[in-house]
Design a protein around this motif. Structure first.
Motif, short mmCIF file in Angstrom:
data_model
loop_
_atom_site.label_atom_id
_atom_site.label_comp_id
_atom_site.label_asym_id
_atom_site.label_seq_id
_atom_site.Cartn_x
_atom_site.Cartn_y
_atom_site.Cartn_z
N SER A 1 1.06 6.67 -1.95
CA SER A 1 0.07 5.65 -2.27
C SER A 1 -1.12 5.83 -1.35
O SER A 1 -0.99 6.35 -0.24
N GLN A 2 -2.29 5.39 -1.82
CA GLN A 2 -3.48 5.59 -0.98
C GLN A 2 -4.40 4.38 -0.99
O GLN A 2 -4.33 3.55 -1.89
N THR A 3 -5.21 4.29 0.05
CA THR A 3 -6.20 3.24 0.10
C THR A 3 -7.45 3.82 0.75
O THR A 3 -7.36 4.71 1.61
N ALA A 4 -8.62 3.35 0.30
CA ALA A 4 -9.89 3.89 0.81
C ALA A 4 -10.09 3.52 2.27
O ALA A 4 -9.64 2.46 2.71
N SER A 5 -10.78 4.40 3.02
CA SER A 5 -10.98 4.16 4.44
C SER A 5 -12.17 4.96 4.96
O SER A 5 -12.35 6.12 4.58
N GLU A 6 -12.99 4.33 5.80
CA GLU A 6 -14.03 5.10 6.48
C GLU A 6 -13.41 5.71 7.73
O GLU A 6 -12.92 4.97 8.59
N ILE B 1 -6.70 6.79 3.38
CA ILE B 1 -5.41 6.83 4.06
C ILE B 1 -4.35 7.00 2.97
O ILE B 1 -4.36 6.26 1.98
N GLU B 2 -3.48 7.97 3.15
CA GLU B 2 -2.43 8.23 2.17
C GLU B 2 -1.10 7.95 2.85
O GLU B 2 -0.90 8.37 3.99
N VAL C 1 -7.71 -4.90 5.21
CA VAL C 1 -6.38 -5.37 5.63
C VAL C 1 -5.46 -5.52 4.40
O VAL C 1 -4.33 -5.03 4.39
N GLY C 2 -5.99 -6.16 3.34
CA GLY C 2 -5.17 -6.38 2.13
C GLY C 2 -4.71 -5.07 1.51
O GLY C 2 -3.54 -4.94 1.12
N GLY C 3 -5.61 -4.11 1.42
CA GLY C 3 -5.26 -2.83 0.82
C GLY C 3 -4.24 -2.06 1.65
O GLY C 3 -3.32 -1.44 1.11
N PHE C 4 -4.39 -2.14 2.96
CA PHE C 4 -3.46 -1.45 3.87
C PHE C 4 -2.06 -2.09 3.76
O PHE C 4 -1.05 -1.39 3.67
N ILE C 5 -2.02 -3.42 3.74
CA ILE C 5 -0.74 -4.13 3.60
C ILE C 5 -0.05 -3.71 2.30
O ILE C 5 1.13 -3.35 2.29
#
Lengths: 370, 370
Positions: free
Chosen positions: B305-310, B291-292, B259-263
């Motif tokens: 910007s990107q964040t890791a995601s399964e 997710i980019e 949640v923090g990374g997505f925000i």
């Protein structure tokens, strides 16, 4: 320009200079921050033409250069990045900024359009500690005149001589004067008037922990410098009023009162005073060792509140704007304060009770009955 | 009326009811709080005609009676008094209030002018805990429509049945639905629409620690009651949209993300999206497990910007208003969230990942390319 620095260093530098940017949109470049390289560091600069500030940030400089970019965008963006290394490169008036998980291109304005922030190369005339300076600014700035019709009293008065710095402000209804010590033997006697906005910005960016803030001036400009930061402001022209005359030599009644109790009593009664012409009656009672505050408004009601006080001198009954007293009391850090009235009841004063008691005085004119 | 109570009790009661007072000055008595005696306690009441709230305060009643007095004045005044006993007496439509160091007379308006707050005497149809209720309100209220043109979706939908309460809100671009459990076996099936302002006020006055908030209704009114407090609101008339149809049965792509990374990633890119029509492109990449988010505005620049995601399911590239996703993410209390897209890319959804994962879903429509 091609450099790298840490997010932490960059964000600190941006927060120092970001409030000096212009809000007026007639000159768009004023809403930008100038990034440039200087002495192997990254230099951030911002100005609204009245004040300008710069901050040097530790960085690895691969290629020198400069660019201006929108202050708000770069601040928001860098604030939101995680801590860690940031790479910055200018290509075709665009700032390319990249970190672990984010890459951005920010369109800039050529640095040639950015106004020159004056350089002041003279030796400091005075040097004070951050903590004393901040306390002095908190205790005086509020008393400066808001309206611009008399520019000299809309500024803050500084007088440096010997090993001390006097900071004073007045709007002709009240006067606050604080004396703090200089770390150095000051250069001669210097008298200046600095815009209140510049002093507010100085108060914001100086930390309590700063050991030495140096003041220097030339050509109608003043520079405050500490660590890697410089704040430069134009001076207010004109002659500051000779306010020493209005500080009474002696007071006929002196009431020593808890600052907290006095604040609470004034606030309590202020709810019952007129909104447009706030006025409370303060009764100092020697025999009963108390201060009584009375406020009454026809349509609202009436309040009588009291607080204990050791009183020397005759009883007094005198009207004040409660906010004028609160402005000063809320910035007094001692436990007790002396509230003083002259024999003719034309001047009131507040002075904190501490070991170095003479370094702050606040003079306030009562409301004269019509 | 002649009573005494403690400053602590009185201030708590005033803070509960004070936001229900009217801001519209056409009926001055609505800006007042009604003080009355009831069952050997002091009752405080306020209403703006849409919502009304009451709070019972422990007091020693010497003589019964009632009066209305200006909410802001009494709140400011009592807030500023020191803790301890307060004596209250009504003489000639004036409230005489005295404590150790302060006495006040506050002019009131006769209680006969105060509008009646409807009484709801029916048994509660549902009862929920303060902590679950507050979480549900935080996760839904923001999704209600702001404009009044469709009154039913400007309210919050409540549906009580079995041992659960559903709380939902939609503005037709997004829908938030939360299910919480009822402490009691609910009375039949109840469906209501409550104005968002009433639910916001409820959220403000209910504490996390409240074990039971009871809901009852009659005559187009709803009552929320807990401890000594009651909040009563009119209901919104009309039929709430049958939103269940728009919640997809299945999603083709599911990305699990911090949640923090997505925000932080959404915020970062939102600085680069258009101010007036915010839009970011979200790329879900299965193979790269990330997710980019891409945002670009001609005059500002561009950010990736990107964040890791399964990721389970196919890659997706779909545009959203970043604020719509943030509104929900900022109120999700779990560490991870599932971000889901339907096969036709017409619906996105967020669902917290927790042991009771099915109790919250947030549906959000993508921005369809023109």
């Amino acid at each position: 320009m091609k450099i790298s620095c840490t997010q932490e260093n960059l964000i600190r530098g941006l927060s120092v200079v970001s409030r000096s940017v212009g809000k007026d949109s007639t000159l768009p470049v004023l809403a930008n921050i100038l990034l440039s390289t200087e002495n192997k560091r990254l230099k951030l600069s911002a100005t609204n033409l009245e004040i300008g500030s710069t901050c040097l940030v530790g960085a690895k400089i691969e290629k020198e250069g400069e660019i201006t970019i929108p202050a708000q965008l770069i601040s928001n963006y860098v604030n939101n990045l995680p801590s860690g290394n940031i790479n910055i490169e200018v290509i075709d008036n665009t700032l390319n900024i990249s970190s672990t998980n984010s890459k951005a291109k920010i369109k800039g304005i050529n640095s040639s359009e950015f106004p020159l922030i004056p350089k002041i190369e003279t030796q400091p005339f005075c040097q004070v500690s951050g903590s004393e300076l901040k306390q002095a600014l908190n205790q005086t700035i509020f008393a400066a005149a808001l309206e611009e019709s008399r520019p000299e009293i809309s500024g803050i008065y500084l007088k440096s001589s010997g090993t001390q710095l006097i900071i004073a402000a007045t709007d002709s209804y009240r006067l606050a004067e604080k004396t703090i010590k200089s770390n150095i033997k000051n250069k001669g006697e210097v008298e200046l008037i600095v815009p209140a906005t510049a002093m507010q910005e100085l108060n914001r960016i100086v930390g309590e922990e700063i050991e030495a803030v140096s003041l220097s001036s030339s050509d109608n400009q003043i520079k405050f410098s500490f660590d890697d930061v410089e704040l430069i402001s134009r001076l207010v022209e004109g002659q500051y009023p000779d306010y020493q005359n209005i500080i009474p030599k002696e007071f006929a009644t002196e009431a020593v009162v808890d600052v907290g109790g006095f604040i609470s009593t004034l606030r309590t009664s202020s709810f019952f005073s007129q909104k447009d012409s706030a006025e409370v009656v303060i009764k100092i009672n020697n025999k009963k060792s108390k201060i009584e505050i009375i406020a009454e408004t026809g349509e609202v009601g009436k309040n009588v509140s009291q607080t204990a006080s050791e009183v020397k001198g005759d009883d007094r009954e005198i009207s004040f704007n409660p906010q004028y007293l609160l402005d000063s009391l809320l910035n007094i850090e001692t436990e007790k304060v002396k509230f003083m009235i002259t024999a003719d009841e034309r001047v009131g004063a507040l002075q904190p009770i501490s070991s170095d008691k003479d370094n702050y005085i606040y003079i306030v004119m009562p409301i004269v009955k019509k």
